[in-house]
Design an enzyme around this catalytic site. Sequence first.
Site, PDB file in Angstrom:
ATOM      1  N   HIS A 170       0.856  -1.191   0.000  1.00 36.02           N
ATOM      2  CA  HIS A 170       0.000   0.000   0.000  1.00 36.02           C
ATOM      3  C   HIS A 170       0.892   1.241   0.000  1.00 36.02           C
ATOM      4  CE1 HIS A 170      -2.732   2.835   2.446  1.00 36.02           C
ATOM      5  NE2 HIS A 170      -3.199   2.794   1.214  1.00 36.02           N
TER       6      HIS A 170
ATOM      7  N   HIS B  97       1.099  11.116  -1.084  1.00 33.80           N
ATOM      8  CA  HIS B  97       0.127  10.588  -0.129  1.00 33.80           C
ATOM      9  C   HIS B  97      -0.833  11.707   0.265  1.00 33.80           C
ATOM     10  CE1 HIS B  97      -0.646   7.953   3.670  1.00 33.80           C
ATOM     11  NE2 HIS B  97      -1.680   8.058   2.879  1.00 33.80           N
TER      12      HIS B  97
END
Length: 304
Positions: A48, A94
């Site tokens: 991830h 992110h």
Amino acid sequence: MKFTLVFLAIFSAVHQVSSLPQKRATVCNGHAEFCDRSYGNITYLGAHDSFAFSSDPLALARDQEVNIPSQLNLGVRLLQAQAHVKDGVLHFCHTDCILFDGGTVQNYLTTVHTWLLANPNEFLTFIFTNPEGASLPDVWDPAFQASGIAPLAYVPPTVPMKQSDWPTLGELLDSGKRVIVFLDAGADTDRSVPYILPEFEMVWETPFSVTDSSFPCSVDRIAGPLATTDHMYMINHSLNKNLLGTGIIVSDPIDASTTNGVTSILANAAGCEPLSAGRAPNFVLLDFVNLGQGLQAVNQLNRV
Ligand SMILES: *[C@@H]1O[C@H](CO)[C@@H](O)[C@H](O)[C@H]1NC(C)=O
Ligand SMILES: *[C@@H]1O[C@H](CO)[C@@H](O)[C@H](O)[C@H]1NC(C)=O
């Protein structure tokens, strides 16, 4: 005489072609048995936010500790990442590039391409997210082309493909196609870049930003005409923490060895089986893949 010479020339040409050694993968992603198994019938270890690696414990927006080649060397075969446009260039970041900038998508893909060239019998899947709806032909495709990955990307005969319809890993590797590219948004409406595939038409996902360590299974994101059981599926097996009660969700390396343990992963997979006609997940997506026993759990799901 002339006839015989022509005949001999043709014969030897044909003979040379047919006696060329046939390129055939005998080990696929580390296991001989995977060569004969459909791409859709294998469980892959996933990282991830694979680009969001840092060894600095104070980098709260990191989701990994080790870099991309290290993740791949640990057995990761699904790379997940989230793209944002920064100063006109596609980056993996992110949530926001101010929080964590993993560099350009092109550089990321070039790193992966270098690893693929050094590891000719390995097959990778990408699941990338496209929250800003960057153009497939104008933004994504150029990054794939420049990195050298585009010619390795598989184009299925139909979209969507059923879970049971994918070729075997051996067939894919023999054809030189060693990468499957899924995008969460954009590829459903824009099919102009044929190797960029609409994720949710073929892969469903469990919920994300989970803060319950028992990982109750449900179908969170899915799309397209195929039945749920004709999709592959991904368990988003990362546990998040509410940072000091602020409502800000961060991933937690302290819990990772438990979360990434065989017990927790197999329990999550078992909880999903009623939704998947008893099949194991195709993708086990983890934070901090270097902690815990992710590959061991995936090997057990694959019975290898
Ligand atoms: C692959 O097929 C076997 C046999 O049907 C099944 O037990 C296993 O869960 C499948 N795995 C995946 C990822 O589809
Ligand atoms: C998985 O979970 C994270 C949060 O924990 C979320 O950001 C992400 O979008 C989810 N899905 C994928 C494909 O990464």
